[in-house]
Design an enzyme around this catalytic site. Structure first.
Site, PDB file in Angstrom:
ATOM      1  N   CYS A  44       0.724  -1.207  -0.091  1.00 33.72           N
ATOM      2  CA  CYS A  44       0.070  -0.029   0.058  1.00 33.72           C
ATOM      3  C   CYS A  44       0.853   1.295  -0.021  1.00 33.72           C
ATOM      4  O   CYS A  44       1.400   1.769   0.964  1.00 33.72           O
ATOM      5  CB  CYS A  44      -0.859  -0.050   1.251  1.00 33.72           C
ATOM      6  SG  CYS A  44      -2.037   1.437   1.182  1.00 33.72           S
TER       7      CYS A  44
ATOM      8  N   CYS B  75      -0.512   4.201   2.022  1.00 32.12           N
ATOM      9  CA  CYS B  75      -0.290   3.968   3.671  1.00 32.12           C
ATOM     10  C   CYS B  75       1.262   4.033   4.022  1.00 32.12           C
ATOM     11  O   CYS B  75       1.548   4.624   5.139  1.00 32.12           O
ATOM     12  CB  CYS B  75      -0.709   2.384   3.893  1.00 32.12           C
ATOM     13  SG  CYS B  75      -2.093   1.834   3.382  1.00 32.12           S
ATOM     14  N   ASP B  76       2.309   3.618   3.344  1.00 32.33           N
ATOM     15  CA  ASP B  76       3.629   3.647   3.550  1.00 32.33           C
ATOM     16  C   ASP B  76       4.568   4.560   3.052  1.00 32.33           C
ATOM     17  O   ASP B  76       5.665   4.705   3.113  1.00 32.33           O
ATOM     18  CB  ASP B  76       4.105   2.249   3.622  1.00 32.33           C
ATOM     19  CG  ASP B  76       3.341   1.203   4.623  1.00 32.33           C
ATOM     20  OD1 ASP B  76       2.775   1.575   5.482  1.00 32.33           O
ATOM     21  OD2 ASP B  76       2.971   0.005   4.045  1.00 32.33           O
TER      22      ASP B  76
END
Length: 317
Positions: A133, A136-137
């Site tokens: 992701c 997300c990261d």
């Protein structure tokens, strides 16, 4: 055993639904699958969930949400749902480890699993430089060199997104031609930070024992192998919704995601609701999943206010 509501899945969607239903004195049963906590348990630090200015570890966030649901009266049991009888209410669930359970309403929040490459070094390095992701990261790779594996729209979108943080984003794809739409390809190709390693197959993710340091690829024409140095690897080859146990029983799209009425979590079967990534292939974020979990709980409560087929005084356990 009979329940007013059963929730399948313990990611942000399922746990949020559990909190809301438990606070409404619905005493929901939450059935945990083989990976309690969902994909966030594979994440190290979560920095984009509201309310945690210093971030929080993914497993800790999920554990806190579970404790919050238990505090208000939700029950958690481990099991694997193999079949759901949806012809008329109450619904009957066949669960390995629990036997048959009966429920007036059902919330499906079983999520979607990222497709993985299945190569050495991948699974053991999730959260240690390997991610599924970018949104997300990506922040954790500011000023670093990363690679993204995939050739579809999602891979091109994530590659472009990662250029906001990384110093270089190299796209690795096993074919010469990309599967992404022309507009998505062009957007990535016109970005100076994006480089390309086409017609190369990933064969191993390389780690120093603590974090990712490279990825070994094989040239599909020459057969030669090389290690591409990188600080992070993003796998973007798609997701599979965890819906096999209700295929043919609920309306789904061609990929297997459960279809819900717009603006609700209602499926085509009254009394069955879907929330989280199992019905969302666009956003796939913890906070959006949690939001739909709230919606599912409220839809469930309103549904139960209008109909009931179980004598709770005799059957609820």
């Amino acid at each position: 055993m009979a329940y007013k509501s059963i929730i399948l899945g313990t990611g942000p969607a399922g746990l949020t639904a559990a909190v809301y239903l438990a606070r409404a004195d619905m005493e929901p049963l939450v059935i945990e699958g083989p990976e309690p906590g969902g994909q966030l348990t594979l994440t190290t630090e979560v920095e984009n969930f509201p309310g945690f200015p210093d971030g929080i570890m993914g497993p800790e966030l999920m554990d806190n949400m579970k404790k919050q649901a238990e505090r208000f009266g939700a029950t958690f049991k481990r099991g694997w749902v193999t079949d759901v009888e949806v012809e008329g209410r109450p619904f009957k669930l066949h669960v390995d480890g629990l036997g048959e359970v009966v429920t007036e309403t059902l919330i499906i929040s079983t999520g979607a699993s990222a497709k993985m490459l299945g190569i050495p070094g991948e699974k053991e390095n999730l959260g240690k430089g390997v991610s599924t992701c970018a949104t997300c990261d990506g922040f954790f790779f500011r000023g670093k060199k990363v690679v993204i594996i995939g050739g579809g729209d999602s891979a091109m979108e994530e590659a472009t997104f990662l250029t906001k943080f990384a110093s270089e984003v190299q796209v690795i794809h096993r074919r010469h031609d990309l599967r992404a739409s022309k507009i998505m390809q062009t957007r990535a190709q016109e970005n100076d930070k994006v480089t390309w390693a086409l017609n190369k197959t990933p064969v191993e993710m390389v780690s120093d024992g603590m974090k990712i340091s490279g990825i070994k690829v094989r040239d599909n024409e020459s057969g030669e192998e090389e290690v591409i140095d990188t600080d992070g690897i993003f796998v973007a080859i798609g997701h599979n919704p965890n819906t096999d146990f209700v295929k043919g029983k609920l309306n789904m799209d061609e990929k297997g995601y459960i279809l819900v009425d717009p603006g609700t979590t209602n499926t085509n079967i009254p009394g069955i609701f879907a929330c989280g990534d199992v019905q969302d292939q666009k956003y796939r974020q913890a906070i959006t999943a949690a939001g739909t979990g709230c919606m599912a709980a409220m839809d469930t409560e309103r549904f139960l206010e209008g109909e009931a087929t179980i004598d709770w005084s005799e059957n609820l356990s």
